[in-house]
Design a protein around this motif. Structure first.
Motif, PDB file in Angstrom:
ATOM      1  N   ILE A 102       0.829  -1.200   0.000  1.00 12.96           N
ATOM      2  CA  ILE A 102       0.000   0.000   0.000  1.00 12.96           C
ATOM      3  C   ILE A 102       0.864   1.251   0.000  1.00 12.96           C
ATOM      4  O   ILE A 102       0.642   2.192  -0.784  1.00 12.96           O
ATOM      5  CB  ILE A 102      -0.953  -0.002   1.208  1.00 12.96           C
ATOM      6  N   VAL A 103       1.874   1.302   0.872  1.00  9.32           N
ATOM      7  CA  VAL A 103       2.727   2.488   0.938  1.00  9.32           C
ATOM      8  C   VAL A 103       3.547   2.634  -0.342  1.00  9.32           C
ATOM      9  O   VAL A 103       3.752   3.740  -0.847  1.00  9.32           O
ATOM     10  CB  VAL A 103       3.640   2.420   2.178  1.00  9.32           C
ATOM     11  N   ARG A 104       4.034   1.524  -0.898  1.00  8.50           N
ATOM     12  CA  ARG A 104       4.786   1.575  -2.155  1.00  8.50           C
ATOM     13  C   ARG A 104       3.910   2.080  -3.293  1.00  8.50           C
ATOM     14  O   ARG A 104       4.392   2.760  -4.216  1.00  8.50           O
ATOM     15  CB  ARG A 104       5.326   0.184  -2.476  1.00  8.50           C
ATOM     16  N   ALA A 105       2.614   1.785  -3.242  1.00  8.26           N
ATOM     17  CA  ALA A 105       1.715   2.209  -4.310  1.00  8.26           C
ATOM     18  C   ALA A 105       1.595   3.721  -4.398  1.00  8.26           C
ATOM     19  O   ALA A 105       1.302   4.262  -5.475  1.00  8.26           O
ATOM     20  CB  ALA A 105       0.330   1.592  -4.103  1.00  8.26           C
ATOM     21  N   TYR A 106       1.808   4.427  -3.293  1.00  6.39           N
ATOM     22  CA  TYR A 106       1.733   5.886  -3.324  1.00  6.39           C
ATOM     23  C   TYR A 106       2.773   6.490  -4.269  1.00  6.39           C
ATOM     24  O   TYR A 106       2.614   7.630  -4.706  1.00  6.39           O
ATOM     25  CB  TYR A 106       1.952   6.462  -1.921  1.00  6.39           C
ATOM     26  N   GLN A 107       3.821   5.751  -4.583  1.00  3.50           N
ATOM     27  CA  GLN A 107       4.862   6.273  -5.470  1.00  3.50           C
ATOM     28  C   GLN A 107       4.481   6.154  -6.941  1.00  3.50           C
ATOM     29  O   GLN A 107       5.123   6.758  -7.788  1.00  3.50           O
ATOM     30  CB  GLN A 107       6.173   5.511  -5.221  1.00  3.50           C
TER      31      GLN A 107
END
Length: 374
Positions: A125-130
């Motif tokens: 989820i956090v990686r998807a913000y990139q």
């Protein structure tokens, strides 16, 4: 004739009043069905969690876009360390079956799998913000809701009515509306291929979150909140620490630390820690599915913040999407689910109430009668 004359002009009025009374009665029934105290309480509790989710989303997006800091595992690692220092230590000082060592001896491998699912869900989820926009991450995340319902059906024996499936379909319709709004807006900050990668990461992370949430509901309602948070803190720290050294040591070494970046890391960790600490309390009084539907309101908060911080283009479809999702949420909560008995419990156990009590009472009466006859 004179007595009947005043009644004739007023004859239609009782009909009108009757129709109006039925209409207002119908409105009152609908209001009582859709806007009960339980639904309002679920919405209020969801807002508290929504603020935490909004905080983690904003800080992650700000780190990635303004400071080029892409360390999702480091961000999650700090949160797991906080859980470990507080909740795992609480289990270590407990006695009896709730002690940390006793729990590890009995269920260590189960909590390793739970920790792995939770860590990888956070990482994706956090990686998807990139790769994709903040609002897309927030709304595609609700893909985990049908996955959560399916897991709840088989693991928690939750049984749904037709209205629940309609409500989830309405929520997914709102997700499609939001994705359409993002496509129309162009999403200039990312290329098409990166956006697709980001959306896939969100869907995978949402599925892993569903697994984690079902396990969380089972542990919180059957065991304890401290056990869930303590075990997730222990194995989450170990797994995220190992993964951190493997995939992010170069990214961490390249960070140009200053007080602003450090403050964003602290803000993310505190928001995530509050989310983890409060969510079991909310799940215990509602359910994992209700919680996941309620926290979809975080999307609106994230959208408004993104308008000022990231220059998002506003579209009426965003509001329409939010409205559709809220309608689905209210429909879902309007009818309670039921819990089916597991297959192995088809033969009712001996309890202190019901037929068993009646049989014991009859046996006592027969014994008393036999003694009296003797």
């Amino acid at each position: 004739m004179e007595a009947d004359s005043p009644a004739s002009p007023g004859a239609p009025e009782p009909l009108a009043e009757g129709a109006g009374g039925e209409f207002y009665s119908l409105l009152r029934r609908i209001k009582g069905k859709l806007f009960t105290w339980n639904i309002l309480k679920t919405i209020a509790l969801g807002q508290m969690l929504s603020l935490c989710i909004c905080g983690t989303a904003i800080t992650s997006q700000y780190l990635a876009e303004r400071y080029k800091v892409n360390t999702p595992m480091l961000q999650s690692f700090i949160n797991y360390c906080l859980l470990f220092l507080i909740y795992t230590m609480m289990l270590a000082f407990r006695s009896g079956s709730d002690n940390l060592l006793v729990i590890l001896k009995r269920k260590w491998w189960k909590y390793i799998l739970l920790g792995l699912a939770d860590v990888e869900a956070n990482y994706m989820i956090v990686r998807a913000y990139q790769y994709t926009t903040l609002t897309s991450v927030q709304l595609l995340d609700c893909f985990g809701i049908p996955v959560l319902m399916a897991l709840s059906w088989f693991i928690l024996y939750a049984r749904y009515r037709v209205i629940h499936f309609i409500a989830v379909a309405v929520c997914l319709l709102g997700v499609g509306t939001m994705v359409g709004a993002d496509i129309l807006a162009g999403r200039e900050d990312n290329s098409g291929s990166d956006v697709l990668i980001g959306d896939i990461l969100v869907l995978l992370g949402a599925s892993l979150y569903a697994i984690s949430n079902v396990c969380e509901e089972y542990i919180v309602k059957k065991l304890s909140r401290q056990e869930f948070l303590g075990m997730v803190g222990l194995f989450g720290t170990i797994i995220s620490g190992i993964q951190l050294l493997i995939v992010e040591y170069k990214d961490i070494a390249s960070i140009h630390w200053d007080w602003k970046i450090a403050l964003l890391f602290v803000a993310f960790a505190l928001c995530m820690f509050c989310l983890y600490s409060f969510m079991p309390l909310v799940i215990k009084v509602t359910s994992a599915t209700s919680v996941n539907l309620g926290i979809l309101t975080a999307d609106l908060y994230s959208l408004f913040v993104g308008l000022f911080l990231f220059g998002y283009k506003f579209s009426g479809l965003y509001i329409l999407s939010f409205t559709v999702i809220m309608v689905g949420f209210i429909l879902y909560c309007s009818t309670p689910t039921r819990t089916a008995e597991p297959a192995e419990s088809s033969v009712p156990p001996v309890t202190s109430i019901g037929i068993d009590n009646l049989g014991m009472k009859l046996e006592e009466n027969l014994q008393e009668t036999h003694s009296a006859v003797l």
